[in-house]
Design a protein around this motif. Structure first.
Motif, PDB file in Angstrom:
ATOM      1  N   LEU A 110       0.812  -1.220   0.000  1.00  0.00           N
ATOM      2  CA  LEU A 110       0.000   0.000   0.000  1.00  0.00           C
ATOM      3  C   LEU A 110       0.844   1.268   0.000  1.00  0.00           C
ATOM      4  O   LEU A 110       0.301   2.366  -0.141  1.00  0.00           O
ATOM      5  CB  LEU A 110      -0.926   0.003   1.226  1.00  0.00           C
ATOM      6  CG  LEU A 110      -1.844  -1.213   1.389  1.00  0.00           C
ATOM      7  CD1 LEU A 110      -2.737  -1.033   2.614  1.00  0.00           C
ATOM      8  CD2 LEU A 110      -2.702  -1.425   0.138  1.00  0.00           C
ATOM      9  N   SER A 111       2.146   1.112   0.148  1.00  0.00           N
ATOM     10  CA  SER A 111       3.000   2.315   0.162  1.00  0.00           C
ATOM     11  C   SER A 111       2.986   3.019  -1.190  1.00  0.00           C
ATOM     12  O   SER A 111       3.074   4.244  -1.266  1.00  0.00           O
ATOM     13  CB  SER A 111       4.432   1.940   0.529  1.00  0.00           C
ATOM     14  OG  SER A 111       5.019   1.169  -0.496  1.00  0.00           O
ATOM     15  N   ILE A 112       2.905   2.247  -2.289  1.00  0.00           N
ATOM     16  CA  ILE A 112       2.848   2.742  -3.688  1.00  0.00           C
ATOM     17  C   ILE A 112       3.742   3.968  -3.919  1.00  0.00           C
ATOM     18  O   ILE A 112       3.360   4.895  -4.647  1.00  0.00           O
ATOM     19  CB  ILE A 112       1.399   3.033  -4.119  1.00  0.00           C
ATOM     20  CG1 ILE A 112       0.715   4.041  -3.207  1.00  0.00           C
ATOM     21  CG2 ILE A 112       0.589   1.752  -4.176  1.00  0.00           C
ATOM     22  CD1 ILE A 112      -0.623   4.544  -3.766  1.00  0.00           C
ATOM     23  N   GLU A 113       4.927   3.955  -3.331  1.00  0.00           N
ATOM     24  CA  GLU A 113       5.874   5.056  -3.541  1.00  0.00           C
ATOM     25  C   GLU A 113       6.234   5.181  -5.024  1.00  0.00           C
ATOM     26  O   GLU A 113       6.488   6.276  -5.535  1.00  0.00           O
ATOM     27  CB  GLU A 113       7.139   4.811  -2.703  1.00  0.00           C
ATOM     28  CG  GLU A 113       7.934   6.051  -2.378  1.00  0.00           C
ATOM     29  CD  GLU A 113       7.352   6.841  -1.223  1.00  0.00           C
ATOM     30  OE1 GLU A 113       7.739   8.002  -1.078  1.00  0.00           O
ATOM     31  OE2 GLU A 113       6.525   6.306  -0.472  1.00  0.00           O
ATOM     32  N   TRP A 114       6.257   4.042  -5.705  1.00  0.00           N
ATOM     33  CA  TRP A 114       6.573   4.024  -7.134  1.00  0.00           C
ATOM     34  C   TRP A 114       5.573   4.845  -7.958  1.00  0.00           C
ATOM     35  O   TRP A 114       5.943   5.450  -8.967  1.00  0.00           O
ATOM     36  CB  TRP A 114       6.581   2.572  -7.641  1.00  0.00           C
ATOM     37  CG  TRP A 114       5.364   1.785  -7.261  1.00  0.00           C
ATOM     38  CD1 TRP A 114       5.203   1.031  -6.146  1.00  0.00           C
ATOM     39  CD2 TRP A 114       4.119   1.717  -7.980  1.00  0.00           C
ATOM     40  NE1 TRP A 114       3.937   0.462  -6.120  1.00  0.00           N
ATOM     41  CE2 TRP A 114       3.252   0.868  -7.243  1.00  0.00           C
ATOM     42  CE3 TRP A 114       3.659   2.251  -9.174  1.00  0.00           C
ATOM     43  CZ2 TRP A 114       1.963   0.560  -7.655  1.00  0.00           C
ATOM     44  CZ3 TRP A 114       2.373   1.951  -9.595  1.00  0.00           C
ATOM     45  CH2 TRP A 114       1.552   1.115  -8.850  1.00  0.00           C
ATOM     46  N   PHE A 115       4.324   4.879  -7.507  1.00  0.00           N
ATOM     47  CA  PHE A 115       3.284   5.620  -8.221  1.00  0.00           C
ATOM     48  C   PHE A 115       3.570   7.121  -8.178  1.00  0.00           C
ATOM     49  O   PHE A 115       3.504   7.815  -9.202  1.00  0.00           O
ATOM     50  CB  PHE A 115       1.923   5.313  -7.601  1.00  0.00           C
ATOM     51  CG  PHE A 115       0.791   6.127  -8.154  1.00  0.00           C
ATOM     52  CD1 PHE A 115       0.356   5.936  -9.453  1.00  0.00           C
ATOM     53  CD2 PHE A 115       0.168   7.096  -7.375  1.00  0.00           C
ATOM     54  CE1 PHE A 115      -0.693   6.693  -9.969  1.00  0.00           C
ATOM     55  CE2 PHE A 115      -0.870   7.849  -7.880  1.00  0.00           C
ATOM     56  CZ  PHE A 115      -1.306   7.657  -9.184  1.00  0.00           C
ATOM     57  N   TYR A 116       3.905   7.609  -6.991  1.00  0.00           N
ATOM     58  CA  TYR A 116       4.193   9.039  -6.841  1.00  0.00           C
ATOM     59  C   TYR A 116       5.508   9.420  -7.511  1.00  0.00           C
ATOM     60  O   TYR A 116       5.647  10.522  -8.058  1.00  0.00           O
ATOM     61  CB  TYR A 116       4.209   9.412  -5.362  1.00  0.00           C
ATOM     62  CG  TYR A 116       2.858   9.260  -4.702  1.00  0.00           C
ATOM     63  CD1 TYR A 116       1.850  10.187  -4.911  1.00  0.00           C
ATOM     64  CD2 TYR A 116       2.582   8.171  -3.879  1.00  0.00           C
ATOM     65  CE1 TYR A 116       0.601  10.042  -4.325  1.00  0.00           C
ATOM     66  CE2 TYR A 116       1.340   8.013  -3.285  1.00  0.00           C
ATOM     67  CZ  TYR A 116       0.354   8.953  -3.517  1.00  0.00           C
ATOM     68  OH  TYR A 116      -0.882   8.799  -2.938  1.00  0.00           O
ATOM     69  N   THR A 117       6.476   8.494  -7.486  1.00  0.00           N
ATOM     70  CA  THR A 117       7.751   8.758  -8.158  1.00  0.00           C
ATOM     71  C   THR A 117       7.537   8.862  -9.668  1.00  0.00           C
ATOM     72  O   THR A 117       8.085   9.755 -10.329  1.00  0.00           O
ATOM     73  CB  THR A 117       8.768   7.637  -7.860  1.00  0.00           C
ATOM     74  OG1 THR A 117       8.957   7.549  -6.444  1.00  0.00           O
ATOM     75  CG2 THR A 117      10.100   7.912  -8.534  1.00  0.00           C
ATOM     76  N   GLY A 118       6.752   7.941 -10.226  1.00  0.00           N
ATOM     77  CA  GLY A 118       6.459   7.982 -11.653  1.00  0.00           C
ATOM     78  C   GLY A 118       5.747   9.259 -12.073  1.00  0.00           C
ATOM     79  O   GLY A 118       5.985   9.782 -13.166  1.00  0.00           O
ATOM     80  N   ARG A 119       4.886   9.761 -11.192  1.00  0.00           N
ATOM     81  CA  ARG A 119       4.161  11.007 -11.484  1.00  0.00           C
ATOM     82  C   ARG A 119       5.011  12.247 -11.204  1.00  0.00           C
ATOM     83  O   ARG A 119       4.585  13.374 -11.435  1.00  0.00           O
ATOM     84  CB  ARG A 119       2.887  11.093 -10.640  1.00  0.00           C
ATOM     85  CG  ARG A 119       1.855  10.033 -10.960  1.00  0.00           C
ATOM     86  CD  ARG A 119       0.596  10.224 -10.128  1.00  0.00           C
ATOM     87  NE  ARG A 119      -0.169  11.406 -10.565  1.00  0.00           N
ATOM     88  CZ  ARG A 119      -0.349  12.500  -9.842  1.00  0.00           C
ATOM     89  NH1 ARG A 119       0.210  12.604  -8.636  1.00  0.00           N
ATOM     90  NH2 ARG A 119      -1.061  13.499 -10.309  1.00  0.00           N
ATOM     91  N   GLU A 120       6.220  12.007 -10.646  1.00  0.00           N
ATOM     92  CA  GLU A 120       7.124  13.095 -10.244  1.00  0.00           C
ATOM     93  C   GLU A 120       6.461  14.015  -9.228  1.00  0.00           C
ATOM     94  O   GLU A 120       6.663  15.236  -9.233  1.00  0.00           O
ATOM     95  CB  GLU A 120       7.588  13.897 -11.467  1.00  0.00           C
ATOM     96  CG  GLU A 120       8.394  13.068 -12.457  1.00  0.00           C
ATOM     97  CD  GLU A 120       8.923  13.886 -13.612  1.00  0.00           C
ATOM     98  OE1 GLU A 120       9.683  14.842 -13.362  1.00  0.00           O
ATOM     99  OE2 GLU A 120       8.567  13.573 -14.761  1.00  0.00           O
TER     100      GLU A 120
END
Length: 466
Positions: A110-120
């Motif tokens: 649920l951390s989905i840090e990758w999602f926010y990183t991809g969106r910059e």
């Protein structure tokens, strides 16, 4: 970067080093299972989100697929983690820490840090991290008073990470929606396998040393504390490379002169910041361990010094990956160099850790990182990538840092108090370094053209004679 500097001195004096090592041990096993369960999905997810920012349906499919795949891998690894804990861990306090980490592990997807990183969306990441760490800082100073509060500290430490994860997923609901109808499970697993290979390689040199040290909580605590300070060095350098990477990828095939200029300036900035910090921390390693760790961590001064030297190889390797190989499309250079690091670490760690403990782990890391750096440089030259950033002019930073180191050691010799040594050495060292950099810059700027003319003239003359 500021948070550990505020908490380390307090926690080191309030809690016993064995208890801190016990928490580090739980964290090491948690990190191992997290990396195994990641399956490279974070790297793949961040890349695909960045590539498809403007395609809402594609974003939904990527987000949903990566999230479900991560939940599946975590479920399998949680079972393995539970088997380890309830089979091999007999100490009640250690088992309780592992159970808390297992609960954290369950919500890791649920951390989905990758999602926010991809969106910059770095602003959100920074603000969220700042808010959670501020609350954690307040709780630590208000609730943790003596060694008997160790389990409470462990719970606060683990819960803070859980809050980050949960807030991420709730915040994401405002941006994107999950859907079972667009899942592409098989494709996601297949596409992330190369990222997973890199993760497995990283496990060999990032987790193995701590796992080997976990049989001795004190040695593990010394190594983790030294690693925390080298992470601060990384925090100074990483923004430089991360900020320049997108620009380099853009100009690589468009403006070669500008591309080379960016690389040279970036390497200048890295050396200008990295070398004085490393030499300064090595010179003040005893002061740092005593001020931030107290007498319990005094024996870790040598470990810190070796880890700081290792940070040089690590940061130059990061420069080669982020600034040289990746923009040119040679990401596999990093994979092969990291593979060498992993192989050397697997061989060196058992030998050196068994003989020297935390200091052995630091030396093993230094040897492995240096071997990996050499291999990466060889690959860069083999693929004819730009190496104009390697220049004798850069020696001005090394020379200035060495002279600064000598000046700091002289000041330490005449000042006995560890706090006064820092107060005197830091500004004096900074002034010394800055002064010599200016002097050497002047020398190189004035003399270098003439020297180059002489060298080239001699080379032409030798060719004519032959």
């Amino acid at each position: 970067m500021l948070f550990p500097l505020l908490t380390m001195p307090y926690i080191s004096r309030v809690l016993a080093i064995n208890d801190i090592g016990l928490l580090n041990k739980g964290s090491a096993f948690y990190a191992l299972f997290v990396n195994i369960a990641s399956f490279g999905l974070a790297g793949y997810g961040a890349r695909e989100i960045a590539r498809n920012k403007n395609d809402a349906e594609k974003l939904k499919s990527i987000f949903s697929s990566v999230l479900i795949c991560h939940l599946l891998t975590v479920f399998v690894c949680v079972l393995a983690y539970c088997v380890y804990v309830f089979t091999f861990v007999s100490v009640s306090a250690e088992r309780l820490i592992h159970i808390e980490f297992i609960l954290l592990f369950l919500i890791t997807p649920l951390s989905i840090e990758w999602f926010y990183t991809g969106r910059e969306d770095f602003r959100y990441i920074a603000l969220r991290s700042l808010a959670v760490k501020t609350v954690l800082l307040i709780l630590v100073f208000v609730l943790i008073h003596d060694a008997s509060d160790f389990m409470l500290y462990a719970s606060i430490f683990i819960a803070a990470q859980g809050v980050n994860f949960l807030y991420n997923i709730f915040h994401a609901k405002k941006i994107i929606h999950f859907s079972f109808s667009v899942l592409q499970i098989k494709q996601t697993f297949l596409s992330s396998k190369f990222f997973y290979m890199q993760t497995l390689v990283a496990i060999c040199y990032q987790n193995v040393n701590q796992l080997l040290l976990s049989r001795n909580e004190v040695q593990l605590a010394l190594f983790v504390r030294a690693s925390a300070f080298t992470a601060l060095i990384s925090a100074l350098i990483t923004p430089i490379t991360n900020a320049l990477k997108p620009r380099l990828e853009y100009v690589f095939s468009r403006d070669r002169a500008q591309y080379e200029n960016y690389i040279c300036n970036c390497f200048d900035c890295i050396l200008c910041v990295l070398l004085p910090v490393i030499f300064g921390m090595v010179a003040l390693s005893e002061n740092i361990t005593l001020i931030f760790g107290g007498e319990q961590f005094a024996s870790g001064a040598q470990v810190l010094a070796v880890c700081c030297i290792c940070a040089f190889s690590s940061q130059i390797a990061t420069f080669l990956n982020t600034i040289i190989s990746t923009p040119a499309g040679f990401e596999k250079n990093t994979f092969w160099s990291n593979s060498v690091v992993a192989c050397v670490a697997i061989i060196a760690n058992p030998i050196l850790v068994w003989k020297l403990g935390a200091l052995g782990a630091a030396f093993a890391l230094l040897i492995a990182e240096t071997c990996g750096l050499i291999v990466h440089l060889i690959l860069v030259k083999k693929h004819h990538l730009y190496i104009g950033w390697i220049s004798p002019k850069k020696s001005k930073y090394l020379s200035s840092a060495l002279l600064m180191f000598c000046a700091v050691m002289v000041v330490k010799h005449f000042v006995s108090n560890i706090y006064l040594q820092c107060v005197a050495c830091i500004p004096f060292g900074a002034l010394t370094y800055g002064l010599f950099v200016m002097i050497f810059t002047k020398i190189f700027r004035d003399a270098n053209p003439y020297i180059l003319q002489v060298v080239f003239r001699n080379m032409r003359q030798e060719k004519l004679e032959k």
